[in-house]
Write an enzyme that holds these catalytic residues in place. Sequence first.
Site, PDB file in Angstrom:
ATOM      1  N   LYS A   1     -21.516 -36.620   5.141  1.00  0.00           N
ATOM      2  CA  LYS A   1     -22.637 -35.850   4.604  1.00  0.00           C
ATOM      3  C   LYS A   1     -22.463 -35.704   3.102  1.00  0.00           C
ATOM      4  O   LYS A   1     -21.345 -35.579   2.600  1.00  0.00           O
ATOM      5  CB  LYS A   1     -22.682 -34.453   5.249  1.00  0.00           C
ATOM      6  CG  LYS A   1     -23.680 -33.501   4.608  1.00  0.00           C
ATOM      7  CD  LYS A   1     -23.481 -32.069   5.084  1.00  0.00           C
ATOM      8  CE  LYS A   1     -24.317 -31.100   4.260  1.00  0.00           C
ATOM      9  NZ  LYS A   1     -24.106 -29.697   4.630  1.00  0.00           N
TER      10      LYS A   1
ATOM     11  N   GLU B   1     -27.793 -17.438   0.808  1.00  0.00           N
ATOM     12  CA  GLU B   1     -26.455 -17.787   1.283  1.00  0.00           C
ATOM     13  C   GLU B   1     -25.376 -16.955   0.606  1.00  0.00           C
ATOM     14  O   GLU B   1     -25.153 -17.061  -0.601  1.00  0.00           O
ATOM     15  CB  GLU B   1     -26.188 -19.278   1.054  1.00  0.00           C
ATOM     16  CG  GLU B   1     -24.934 -19.765   1.745  1.00  0.00           C
ATOM     17  CD  GLU B   1     -25.021 -21.223   2.139  1.00  0.00           C
ATOM     18  OE1 GLU B   1     -24.012 -21.743   2.675  1.00  0.00           O
ATOM     19  OE2 GLU B   1     -26.070 -21.851   1.924  1.00  0.00           O
TER      20      GLU B   1
END
Length: 424
Positions: free
Chosen positions: A172, A217
């Site tokens: 990723k 976040e």
Amino acid sequence: MTRTVELPPSALPTDLLDLLPAGAEPMAWLRRGDGLVAWGVAARCRTSGHDRFADASDWWREVAGAAAVTDEVEVPGTGLVALGSFGFADEPGDSLLVVPEVLVGRREGRAWVTVTGSGGTPALPDLAALARRERPAPPREVTFADGAMSGAAWESVVADAVGRIGEGDLEKVVLARDLLATAAAPVDVRWPLHRLAGDYAMCWTFHVEGMFGATPEMLVRRERGLVTSRVLAGTIRRTGDDARDAGLAGQLARSSKDLEEHEYAVRSVAESLSPYCSSTNVPEVPFVLHLPNVMHLATDVTGVVHDHHESAGAAGASVLDLAAALHPSAAVGGTPTKVAVELIEEIEGMDRGRYAAPVGWMDAHGDGEFGIALRSAEVDPADPATVRLFAGCGVVAGSDPAAELAEAQAKFLPVRDALGPGPA
């Protein structure tokens, strides 16, 4: 000399941002009406490069150890406090911690003001007079243009990354792009802060030296030894239709591509915290976090910080030490992180600056909160009429470049809308 005085909650306006004066380096860290606003500079540390976190941490321990503090409230966020914003990459990695001259806080029904100055006891500000001032004006005649590359060019970069993943180089990579907003006059950052705090109350609205946004976040929170990190990875855009969005939330929760991306990110956080914490808890299944523009897969990882750590002294790892250990997580870098960050530097085509890096605050006890500077932008210090917006997406083997571009466009919306006219 630092002095914290408790206030009756009624002494503060409903919106703490109303207290911020024009200029005077305003700072903010707010969520659901609570948090910190601050202004003025009593002390500042600028760091850069690979050791930017360690150098800032050393400076803070020295400042905190020498400070004369009177604190009649004694909760996290009172006494000597610094707000900080750090660079994403090692080079240049320009970062800073700031001790404000005035800080006003509100938390769980308690309110306070902290003043810091050299020599004598600093005077308390007239908060009532500050709150009565007119609110800032919206930016005028804002136009938007592609930043480092066009949408089509960025799709090609995503396709390149998917190819690298297919070849087995990595699992990723998080790729970001930027958008330039230009106004007719310098942007008063207090305007987008008001808009973001109102529209995204579940996020943490922040501003430190030109870097502002509303991040969903929480990289890490440390409060009396308890550590929490919220991991977001895996995203789907909302439609505005509640019934359809409920279906999309279920689709997101079952998506193998998004669950895989999320698992990488959670694993990254848990592994980074393990040397500093005991009793780490990682939920088996993520939940879906609903925001006004998108939905994310989310997991809250928790732990208890060790009383001692070789890099942090007897108090154990501070929130800044933990933030340094976690950055960059798979949520903003990729997996394996080292390979992913190298690929970002090779193909992304822009300097992230302080985007996607830790931003937040800490106190003299090592407690505090650092989020990740997402859904964010930076006012150009050389031209305050220009604002650079950022957005990023996690790219894995199954990623479609056009879909990733659409996701990035959705992530620009919070700041893009906040720069426009509207209620504030």
